[in-house]
Design an enzyme around this catalytic site. Structure first.
Site, PDB file in Angstrom:
ATOM      1  N   HIS A   1       1.868   4.655  -2.895  1.00 21.92           N
ATOM      2  CA  HIS A   1       2.027   6.099  -2.688  1.00 21.92           C
ATOM      3  C   HIS A   1       3.360   6.567  -3.261  1.00 21.92           C
ATOM      4  O   HIS A   1       3.461   7.636  -3.842  1.00 21.92           O
ATOM      5  CB  HIS A   1       2.001   6.435  -1.190  1.00 21.92           C
ATOM      6  CG  HIS A   1       0.659   6.283  -0.561  1.00 21.92           C
ATOM      7  ND1 HIS A   1      -0.488   6.790  -1.113  1.00 21.92           N
ATOM      8  CD2 HIS A   1       0.273   5.678   0.590  1.00 21.92           C
ATOM      9  CE1 HIS A   1      -1.520   6.505  -0.334  1.00 21.92           C
ATOM     10  NE2 HIS A   1      -1.087   5.826   0.711  1.00 21.92           N
TER      11      HIS A   1
ATOM     12  N   HIS B   1       0.842  -1.203   0.000  1.00 22.43           N
ATOM     13  CA  HIS B   1       0.000   0.000   0.000  1.00 22.43           C
ATOM     14  C   HIS B   1       0.883   1.261   0.000  1.00 22.43           C
ATOM     15  O   HIS B   1       0.705   2.168  -0.808  1.00 22.43           O
ATOM     16  CB  HIS B   1      -0.920  -0.040   1.231  1.00 22.43           C
ATOM     17  CG  HIS B   1      -1.663   1.235   1.478  1.00 22.43           C
ATOM     18  ND1 HIS B   1      -3.006   1.385   1.245  1.00 22.43           N
ATOM     19  CD2 HIS B   1      -1.243   2.444   1.949  1.00 22.43           C
ATOM     20  CE1 HIS B   1      -3.376   2.609   1.546  1.00 22.43           C
ATOM     21  NE2 HIS B   1      -2.328   3.275   1.990  1.00 22.43           N
ATOM     22  N   GLU B   2       1.879   1.275   0.881  1.00 26.60           N
ATOM     23  CA  GLU B   2       2.773   2.443   0.953  1.00 26.60           C
ATOM     24  C   GLU B   2       3.579   2.587  -0.330  1.00 26.60           C
ATOM     25  O   GLU B   2       3.871   3.703  -0.768  1.00 26.60           O
ATOM     26  CB  GLU B   2       3.709   2.338   2.156  1.00 26.60           C
ATOM     27  CG  GLU B   2       3.016   2.265   3.513  1.00 26.60           C
ATOM     28  CD  GLU B   2       2.005   3.371   3.730  1.00 26.60           C
ATOM     29  OE1 GLU B   2       2.236   4.499   3.246  1.00 26.60           O
ATOM     30  OE2 GLU B   2       0.953   3.107   4.359  1.00 26.60           O
TER      31      GLU B   2
END
Ligand SMILES: [Zn+2]
Length: 423
Positions: A282, A278-279
């Site tokens: 980003h 998920h990170e």
């Protein structure tokens, strides 16, 4: 007139507070829509009765504190102007030094000190609240140390910005907002660049991942996402909090993905890999740069509106607020007040944009790890450790939620899981 305005402002704040108390504690329905009952997003399936009760209770108080604290700031700045404190700070500053810059520094220290005192009670309540609910386990001295670092960091930043700002106001009373904005671009980028290497380490210790076995797994995931390995860090948070977190920070060569050690301690490897993926989204999709771009556009509009509103307020209420000229340092509380109001008004939009990025990151992460079970349980654990509301009230969602609600996040993962099974 002045006293009357003060009384009205305090009354307005109390009415506003009562409204939110009623809204959060009596009106808002946070019950799960019936179609989600028994699903993996239903907190009753993964929290015990005590945790359920605590999460509702804790979230309600927390939300109330959130809605009170920002308008409290406005009230504080307004009263400061109304009752001549700002004027007094300037007088004290002028009588202590004859150098312009020192006068500014002294004015700012008085303003910062009063602001610190005024906001301390709410901050302290918020700290003891998270201690009572075992979210925070930070000792009082350690918390106080963080508060003081905050204080001096803010003071230092304003000591750079405010003299330049008021110099611009004096030089160009029609265009200062534009020149100020232009100068804010390199300054913002520079601060973002410094954030992970200079500012964050003032509060906590950062290091390379300690669990080497896990590191290998994360690095192979990072390779899949084309992220150089030196960008993954662990931060020591277990002495301060029980909640879990991970984030992407910094720009350029200082950009990095940071995992709280609490996340590493509480989740298993597959769950951590989901959070990492998920990170990584980003990072890969450069969400920080979009964020900076959006922030700069909004701040241009914000500074222009501040310029208009400051002129208007000074013309209309200058006598009561004891501001004769916008370019006089006495107007600084007005500047802070208007800026804070505009930021609050913009937050539903910025939160909306952030929720969009977060939804993308969740999607990216599940496509990359293809393990919905790990993903869902990691979100369930995240909710438990932070006692966060699964289905927040509408106003809380639009003003507070930079991430989609856990109801949305878990249920879209569950949909993915069903799709995967039917393949
Ligand atoms: Zn995220």
């Amino acid at each position: 007139m002045v006293r009357k305005m003060g009384v009205y402002a305090v009354l307005a704040f109390c009415l506003y507070g009562l409204f939110f108390y009623w809204y959060l504690f009596y009106f808002a329905d946070t019950k799960l829509p019936f179609e989600y009952e028994g699903s993996k997003a239903d907190p009753a399936t993964f929290l015990n009765g005590r945790e359920l009760m605590l999460s509702e209770e804790y979230s309600k108080i927390r939300n109330l504190l959130f809605f009170l604290s920002t308008p409290f700031e406005w009230l504080f700045y307004f009263l400061l102007l109304l009752f001549g404190f700002s004027r007094a700070f300037k007088r004290w500053a002028e009588s202590s030094s004859k150098y312009k810059f020192l006068q500014m520094a002294i004015y700012l220290i008085w303003l910062s000190f009063f602001a610190f005192l005024a906001t301390f009670p709410l901050n302290y309540i918020s700290y003891t609240l998270s201690k009572t609910y075992h979210i925070s386990n930070q000792s009082f001295p350690s918390w106080m140390k963080d508060e003081l670092i905050d204080f001096w960091l803010n003071y230092g930043t304003w000591l750079i910005i405010v003299p330049v700002l008021y110099w611009l106001m004096k030089k160009s009373n029609k265009r200062w907002w534009l020149y100020g904005w232009l100068l804010s671009i390199p300054f913002t980028l520079f601060m973002m660049f410094l954030q992970p290497v200079v500012i964050d380490p003032l509060y906590n210790d950062f290091y390379q991942l300690k669990n080497k076995e896990l590191e290998t797994k994360i690095l192979s995931l990072a390779e899949k996402a084309d992220i150089p390995a030196q960008h993954v860090f662990e931060v020591n948070m277990a002495d301060k909090t029980n909640s879990l977190n991970a984030y992407v920070t910094g720009i350029g060569s200082n950009a990095r993905i940071v995992l709280w050690d609490t996340t590493l301690n509480r989740l298993n490897d597959n769950q951590i890999l989901f959070i990492m993926a998920h990170e990584m989204c980003h990072y890969v999709e450069k969400h920080i740069y979009f964020g900076i771009g959006g922030y700069l556009l909004l701040s241009l509009l914000g500074l222009y509106l501040t310029y208009r509103l400051m002129n208007w307020a000074t013309k209309r209420w200058g006598k009561e607020l004891k501001i004769t000229d916008v370019a006089d340092i006495r107007s600084l509380p007005l500047f802070f007040m208007i800026l804070s109001m505009l930021m609050f008004a913009a937050s539903p939009f910025t939160n909306f944009a952030s929720r969009y990025q977060e939804t993308r990151a969740d999607k990216y992460a599940i496509e990359m790890t293809k393990n919905p079970e790990a993903a869902i349980t990691s979100f369930q654990e995240l909710s438990r450790s932070g006692l966060s509301q699964i289905n927040p009230p509408f106003l809380v969602k639009i003003f507070r939620y930079t991430h989609p609600s856990m109801l949305d996040r878990i249920s879209s993962l569950e949909e993915y899981e069903i799709k995967l099974k039917n393949k």
